[in-house]
Write a protein that holds these residues in place. Sequence first.
Motif, PDB file in Angstrom:
ATOM      1  N   GLU A 178       0.648   6.590 -15.228  1.00 35.34           N
ATOM      2  CA  GLU A 178       1.910   5.810 -15.809  1.00 35.34           C
ATOM      3  C   GLU A 178       2.430   4.779 -14.353  1.00 35.34           C
ATOM      4  OE1 GLU A 178       4.756   8.988 -16.822  1.00 35.34           O
ATOM      5  OE2 GLU A 178       3.157   9.961 -18.023  1.00 35.34           O
ATOM      6  N   VAL A 179       2.627   3.675 -14.965  1.00 31.55           N
ATOM      7  CA  VAL A 179       3.232   2.495 -14.153  1.00 31.55           C
ATOM      8  C   VAL A 179       4.585   2.073 -14.709  1.00 31.55           C
ATOM      9  CG1 VAL A 179       2.849   0.708 -12.727  1.00 31.55           C
ATOM     10  CG2 VAL A 179       0.898   1.947 -13.421  1.00 31.55           C
ATOM     11  N   PHE A 180       5.494   2.099 -13.855  1.00 31.76           N
ATOM     12  CA  PHE A 180       6.904   1.566 -14.540  1.00 31.76           C
ATOM     13  C   PHE A 180       7.397   0.534 -13.390  1.00 31.76           C
ATOM     14  CE2 PHE A 180       6.782   5.753 -16.166  1.00 31.76           C
ATOM     15  CZ  PHE A 180       7.345   5.656 -17.456  1.00 31.76           C
ATOM     16  N   HIS A 181       7.931  -0.625 -14.137  1.00 37.59           N
ATOM     17  CA  HIS A 181       8.520  -1.660 -13.023  1.00 37.59           C
ATOM     18  C   HIS A 181       9.984  -1.449 -12.894  1.00 37.59           C
ATOM     19  CE1 HIS A 181       9.909  -5.594 -11.575  1.00 37.59           C
ATOM     20  NE2 HIS A 181       8.876  -5.759 -11.372  1.00 37.59           N
ATOM     21  N   SER A 182      10.567  -1.096 -11.940  1.00 37.40           N
ATOM     22  CA  SER A 182      11.604  -0.619 -11.466  1.00 37.40           C
ATOM     23  C   SER A 182      12.657  -1.436 -11.133  1.00 37.40           C
ATOM     24  CB  SER A 182      11.594   0.511 -10.324  1.00 37.40           C
ATOM     25  OG  SER A 182      11.183  -0.275  -9.354  1.00 37.40           O
ATOM     26  N   ALA A 225       1.940  13.705  -8.558  1.00 45.72           N
ATOM     27  CA  ALA A 225       2.472  12.624  -7.606  1.00 45.72           C
ATOM     28  C   ALA A 225       2.975  11.444  -7.922  1.00 45.72           C
ATOM     29  CB  ALA A 225       1.185  12.923  -6.460  1.00 45.72           C
ATOM     30  N   VAL A 226       3.620  10.958  -7.008  1.00 45.74           N
ATOM     31  CA  VAL A 226       4.438   9.344  -7.495  1.00 45.74           C
ATOM     32  C   VAL A 226       4.219   8.793  -6.038  1.00 45.74           C
ATOM     33  CG1 VAL A 226       6.768  10.229  -6.758  1.00 45.74           C
ATOM     34  CG2 VAL A 226       6.331   8.117  -8.265  1.00 45.74           C
ATOM     35  N   ALA A 227       3.994   7.377  -6.430  1.00 43.30           N
ATOM     36  CA  ALA A 227       3.830   6.334  -5.393  1.00 43.30           C
ATOM     37  C   ALA A 227       4.904   5.254  -5.568  1.00 43.30           C
ATOM     38  CB  ALA A 227       2.550   5.648  -5.354  1.00 43.30           C
ATOM     39  N   ASN A 228       5.840   4.994  -4.696  1.00 42.68           N
ATOM     40  CA  ASN A 228       6.839   4.102  -5.158  1.00 42.68           C
ATOM     41  C   ASN A 228       6.637   2.854  -4.025  1.00 42.68           C
ATOM     42  OD1 ASN A 228       9.034   5.691  -6.865  1.00 42.68           O
ATOM     43  ND2 ASN A 228       8.855   6.849  -4.887  1.00 42.68           N
ATOM     44  N   GLY A 229       6.823   1.541  -4.730  1.00 42.78           N
ATOM     45  CA  GLY A 229       6.566   0.471  -4.145  1.00 42.78           C
ATOM     46  C   GLY A 229       8.103  -0.424  -4.213  1.00 42.78           C
ATOM     47  N   SER A 230       7.999  -1.841  -4.065  1.00 43.29           N
ATOM     48  CA  SER A 230       9.153  -2.543  -3.840  1.00 43.29           C
ATOM     49  C   SER A 230       9.856  -2.733  -5.369  1.00 43.29           C
ATOM     50  CB  SER A 230       8.908  -3.563  -3.238  1.00 43.29           C
ATOM     51  OG  SER A 230       7.973  -4.708  -4.018  1.00 43.29           O
ATOM     52  N   CYS A 231       8.920  -2.565  -6.432  1.00 45.34           N
ATOM     53  CA  CYS A 231       9.635  -2.959  -7.806  1.00 45.34           C
ATOM     54  C   CYS A 231       8.839  -2.205  -8.748  1.00 45.34           C
ATOM     55  CB  CYS A 231       9.435  -4.484  -8.030  1.00 45.34           C
ATOM     56  SG  CYS A 231       7.695  -5.173  -8.024  1.00 45.34           S
ATOM     57  N   TYR A 232       8.290  -1.058  -8.427  1.00 41.89           N
ATOM     58  CA  TYR A 232       7.495  -0.381  -9.352  1.00 41.89           C
ATOM     59  C   TYR A 232       7.017   1.038  -8.736  1.00 41.89           C
ATOM     60  CZ  TYR A 232       4.169  -1.134  -5.564  1.00 41.89           C
ATOM     61  OH  TYR A 232       3.627  -1.203  -4.638  1.00 41.89           O
ATOM     62  N   MET A 272       0.619   9.834 -11.097  1.00 46.31           N
ATOM     63  CA  MET A 272      -0.608  10.413 -11.559  1.00 46.31           C
ATOM     64  C   MET A 272      -0.364  11.811 -12.045  1.00 46.31           C
ATOM     65  SD  MET A 272      -3.540   8.683  -9.309  1.00 46.31           S
ATOM     66  CE  MET A 272      -4.790   9.293 -10.494  1.00 46.31           C
ATOM     67  N   ARG A 273      -0.705  12.445 -13.292  1.00 46.83           N
ATOM     68  CA  ARG A 273      -0.310  13.509 -13.740  1.00 46.83           C
ATOM     69  C   ARG A 273      -1.766  14.267 -14.175  1.00 46.83           C
ATOM     70  NH1 ARG A 273       4.568  11.074 -15.690  1.00 46.83           N
ATOM     71  NH2 ARG A 273       6.388  11.926 -14.765  1.00 46.83           N
ATOM     72  N   VAL A 274      -2.121  15.239 -13.641  1.00 44.64           N
ATOM     73  CA  VAL A 274      -3.107  16.019 -13.943  1.00 44.64           C
ATOM     74  C   VAL A 274      -2.952  16.817 -15.156  1.00 44.64           C
ATOM     75  CG1 VAL A 274      -5.258  17.297 -13.410  1.00 44.64           C
ATOM     76  CG2 VAL A 274      -4.196  15.845 -11.790  1.00 44.64           C
ATOM     77  N   MET A 305       0.852  -1.275  -0.015  1.00 47.86           N
ATOM     78  CA  MET A 305      -0.079   0.016  -0.124  1.00 47.86           C
ATOM     79  C   MET A 305       0.853   1.115  -0.052  1.00 47.86           C
ATOM     80  SD  MET A 305      -3.204  -1.196   2.541  1.00 47.86           S
ATOM     81  CE  MET A 305      -4.216  -2.458   2.211  1.00 47.86           C
ATOM     82  N   PRO A 306       1.522   1.445  -1.089  1.00 51.54           N
ATOM     83  CA  PRO A 306       2.182   2.873  -1.197  1.00 51.54           C
ATOM     84  C   PRO A 306       1.584   4.099  -0.898  1.00 51.54           C
ATOM     85  CG  PRO A 306       1.867   1.879  -3.365  1.00 51.54           C
ATOM     86  CD  PRO A 306       1.320   1.035  -2.310  1.00 51.54           C
ATOM     87  N   VAL A 307       1.953   5.252  -0.721  1.00 48.10           N
ATOM     88  CA  VAL A 307       1.415   6.456  -0.604  1.00 48.10           C
ATOM     89  C   VAL A 307       2.025   7.425  -1.833  1.00 48.10           C
ATOM     90  CG1 VAL A 307       1.046   8.342   0.849  1.00 48.10           C
ATOM     91  CG2 VAL A 307       0.993   6.053   1.939  1.00 48.10           C
ATOM     92  N   PHE A 308       0.933   8.209  -2.193  1.00 50.33           N
ATOM     93  CA  PHE A 308       1.173   8.971  -3.220  1.00 50.33           C
ATOM     94  C   PHE A 308       2.128  10.177  -2.694  1.00 50.33           C
ATOM     95  CE2 PHE A 308      -1.699   7.420  -6.310  1.00 50.33           C
ATOM     96  CZ  PHE A 308      -0.836   7.172  -7.157  1.00 50.33           C
ATOM     97  N   VAL A 309       2.998  10.866  -3.089  1.00 53.19           N
ATOM     98  CA  VAL A 309       3.892  11.968  -2.500  1.00 53.19           C
ATOM     99  C   VAL A 309       3.639  13.040  -3.534  1.00 53.19           C
ATOM    100  CG1 VAL A 309       6.192  12.971  -1.866  1.00 53.19           C
ATOM    101  CG2 VAL A 309       5.413  10.659  -1.118  1.00 53.19           C
ATOM    102  N   ILE A 310       3.480  14.174  -3.225  1.00 57.35           N
ATOM    103  CA  ILE A 310       3.221  15.304  -4.216  1.00 57.35           C
ATOM    104  C   ILE A 310       4.598  15.741  -4.841  1.00 57.35           C
ATOM    105  CG2 ILE A 310       2.375  17.561  -4.421  1.00 57.35           C
ATOM    106  CD1 ILE A 310       0.526  17.213  -2.448  1.00 57.35           C
ATOM    107  N   THR A 311       4.839  15.963  -6.030  1.00 54.27           N
ATOM    108  CA  THR A 311       5.874  16.394  -6.748  1.00 54.27           C
ATOM    109  C   THR A 311       5.889  17.756  -7.525  1.00 54.27           C
ATOM    110  OG1 THR A 311       5.423  14.996  -8.481  1.00 54.27           O
ATOM    111  CG2 THR A 311       7.068  14.186  -7.055  1.00 54.27           C
TER     112      THR A 311
END
Length: 203
Positions: A103-107, A81-88, A92-94, A70-76
């Motif tokens: 946009e979802v990226f596997h990191s 805003a961006v939410a970071n997880g263990s591998c992604y 979200m861009r308005v 359950m990652p949390v969005f951080v305002i940039t």
Amino acid sequence: MRQLNNILLGLALTAAAGISTVASAAGFSGNVFVAGLNRVITTGVSQGSSSANLPALPVRVTLCSGAVEMPVFVITSATEAVANGSCYRIWMRVIGPDRTRIEVFHSGGSNGVRRVELGGGAQKVVFDRRAPAPGTSFSSTGRDGTYLGGNGPWLVGMRWTNPIQVGTMPALGDVYNKVTLEFSTCFGTNNYVYLELDTDEVM
């Protein structure tokens, strides 16, 4: 010898084409709208949003291992805003009054992502589909989920659940409290996806 080289070159190009086909297999399986349990609000919704309320938007990510994060969005910025997880990472861009990009990226790492759930709580951010229009008061015309591109061997679909109901009026089925991105197979290393929809806010 020259003939053998031509044969080997042909085989190599065929193999490369096969790899390219697999790599570009990403696609969109469509939007599914589910009546389900309504979220009842007392006022209405407003067209448009910013990043200000994204940190309160619930995010639930199910990995292919079965683990849940359950990652949390951080305002940039004012619109991002961006939410970071263990591998992604999830951005979200308005980018307009009826356009919000996801946009979802596997990191990296051996685990993959099976689904991403956005919303489902008492958050201000809600999701507005195109029809019916006119729909819920002040929501204006929304936008169904649109696939903009991606990389991976999967199809991704959007499942819209928990329609918004204003007071005792019946839910009109244009604004939803939750959207789930569902991948047909694991979203893994070097995979990415770009989607657009419309976010409104509960007043």
